[in-house]
Design an enzyme around this catalytic site. Structure first.
Site, PDB file in Angstrom:
ATOM      1  N   HIS A 177     -24.933   8.939  16.587  1.00 58.74           N
ATOM      2  CA  HIS A 177     -24.774  10.273  16.008  1.00 58.74           C
ATOM      3  C   HIS A 177     -23.351  10.795  16.074  1.00 58.74           C
ATOM      4  CE1 HIS A 177     -26.340  14.604  15.601  1.00 58.74           C
ATOM      5  NE2 HIS A 177     -26.781  13.948  14.559  1.00 58.74           N
ATOM      6  N   HIS A 406     -24.432  22.827  10.189  1.00 64.14           N
ATOM      7  CA  HIS A 406     -24.654  21.491  10.734  1.00 64.14           C
ATOM      8  C   HIS A 406     -23.772  21.316  11.973  1.00 64.14           C
ATOM      9  CE1 HIS A 406     -24.506  16.979  10.838  1.00 64.14           C
ATOM     10  NE2 HIS A 406     -25.790  17.181  10.650  1.00 64.14           N
TER      11      HIS A 406
END
Length: 501
Positions: A177, A406
């Site tokens: 990630h 985000h």
């Protein structure tokens, strides 16, 4: 270059089980001579700048004048924090702290030689277009990615100067990630970018993202030792530790370049997560806690009065009681301070900033604005108590009120909301996979995902105890959301990814 927003573009959407990575087959040992030989083969041949024959204005929504990024970056000191320009919010286009991807590659920063892109999701056509418009279509590019992408598997056969490598994860719950860039320049220097954005169109248009863009790290003298040029924050050591955790020969050149550069002026701490069981305090939430315990200057008598603002784009599964992790180990580590008394004291208040359904409905992209917010109804049904911790996404101060976040960030704010004790910008959401969970049997920290962020502490950034937040304050820390945050109304619910079904 058409716009593509898909409900399946979320960072943490359910995925099939992947094979466990066999590190034994990838492990390598190189002495300095072999490192230099590998580096020479990889990236010493000069590849010229190739001016694009097409105009970026015909393909990209926001294109700023070229040649200004070096001055813009210098003006961002001492923080060097930027937020992505929002395509459909014109007030963000000329903000001094707004940035487009093309500006990251601006020639005023130096002529790029080669670069490493570490990320989760990569849209190859979009990424290569950015390099093309910057004049770097022939420069060497290495990509590490987490989300499977067929177009990346054999890209080296079509474009020999591009290498892409998929990072396998040991469990289906872990994600590669991290969002990080290492930009190497022709003069031997480099810059590091730690970001929250994936490398595809949607993440750089109408979503609020954050990134830290390092100052130039010049090349060390030829007779310098590999660990010379260290910063007071040990950034270089931590970056090398993170890169070496992959045990990938393809990173040897970048490891060598980091060793050969001077990081002594870097004023932030690298805070990373890597999969595995860790008994040290080098990763995840124990890394955060150890640094705050040494350097966070909230007065001990006031500690419980400074709330923790945890702002995220996804929420984890915490169990039927918040004390099992959220207000237990997680809150404990993120609220440590210097000179912390040994006696038990009241915990600080936790405020989780995550968009409500109403926030998403009025976003620039409507319900599709929730495509980057993968919190599932099934998870929320098991933890209805979470609503009492939730605060809305409000960002009128930065012109990003309708640009869904985000970005992930964490900070402690003073009771009067005028000061901050630290600021952590990271790829890590409020989840066990990102920050780890402590094994009660052997005290090991179990982490499932790769993550990376930077921790800004006032003493290292500006030689003060606290960051100013007020408008007009000297060296004000700019955060993209409104402070204090606005609590959910009693009839509000968090955005759930199922609304896109």
């Amino acid at each position: 270059m058409s716009k593509r927003i898909s409900p399946m573009s979320a960072d943490e959407r359910p995925k099939r089980v992947k094979k466990e990575c066999n590190y034994g087959e990838k492990c390598f040992r190189m002495n300095p001579v072999h490192f230099r030989e590998f580096s020479h083969r990889h990236c010493t041949d000069y590849r010229p700048v190739v001016q694009p024959t097409r105009r970026p204005e015909n393909f990209l929504k926001v294109v700023l004048p070229r040649g200004n990024m070096a001055a813009k970056h210098a003006a961002s000191a001492p923080y060097h924090i930027f937020y992505t320009t929002i395509s459909d919010a014109k007030e963000t286009h000329n903000q001094p702290y707004s940035i487009t991807f093309l500006e990251i590659l601006d020639h005023s920063l130096g002529e790029l030689k080669c670069s490493l892109q570490i990320n989760f999701m990569v849209e190859l056509g979009w990424l290569l277009a950015q390099y093309y418009f910057a004049g770097y279509s022939e420069k060497r590019l290495t990509i590490l990615y987490g989300e499977d992408a067929p177009e990346l598997k054999n890209i080296n056969k079509k474009k020999p100067h591009v290498d892409a490598h998929h990072v396998n994860m040991a469990t289906p719950f872990g994600k590669h990630h991290t969002k990080m860039m290492i930009l190497c320049y022709e003069d031997g220097s480099l810059r590091v970018v730690v970001s929250t954005a994936n490398l595809y169109l949607d993440d750089w248009e109408n979503r609020t993202q954050g990134l830290w863009f390092s100052p130039r790290c010049p090349e060390l003298p030829a007779d310098a030792m590999p660990f010379d040029g260290e910063s007071p924050t040990s950034f270089k050591k931590c970056l090398l530790r993170y890169l070496n955790h992959y045990q990938m020969p393809q990173l040897a050149h970048y490891v060598e370049r980091v060793k050969r550069c001077d990081f002594s002026h870097i004023n932030v701490f690298l805070v990373a997560s890597a999969p595995g069981s860790h008994f040290d305090m080098d990763w995840g939430m124990t890394r955060v806690g150890a640094l705050l315990r040494q350097h966070c200057c909230i007065p001990p008598a006031e500690n419980s009065k400074w709330p923790l603002l945890a702002q995220a784009s996804s929420i984890g599964s915490y169990g039927n009681d918040p004390k099992l992790w959220l207000t237990g180990d997680f809150l404990h580590h993120f609220t440590k301070i210097k000179n912390q008394p040994q006696m038990l004291s009241a915990p600080a208040e936790l405020k989780i900033i995550y968009p409500s359904l109403e926030n998403v409905q009025r976003s620039l992209d409507g319900l599709l604005g929730g495509g980057c917010l993968p919190y599932a109804a099934a998870a929320h049904a098991k933890q209805p108590w979470l609503n009492s911790f939730l605060y809305q996404w409000r960002a009128t101060c930065s012109g990003r009120d309708r640009a869904m976040p985000h970005i992930k960030s964490y900070m402690r704010t003073s009771p009067d909301n005028k000061m901050a004790a630290y600021y952590l910008l990271t790829s890590g959401n409020v989840s066990k996979a990102a920050w780890g969970s402590i094994n009660k049997g052997n005290s090991a920290l179990r982490i499932m995902s790769y993550e990376a962020g930077v921790l800004l502490l006032p003493r290292f950034v500006m030689n003060e105890d606290l960051f100013p937040l007020s408008d007009g304050a000297k060296n004000r820390l700019i955060v993209p959301y409104d402070i204090p945050p606005t609590k959910y109304a009693s009839d509000m619910s968090p955005w759930l990814f199922d609304y896109l079904s």
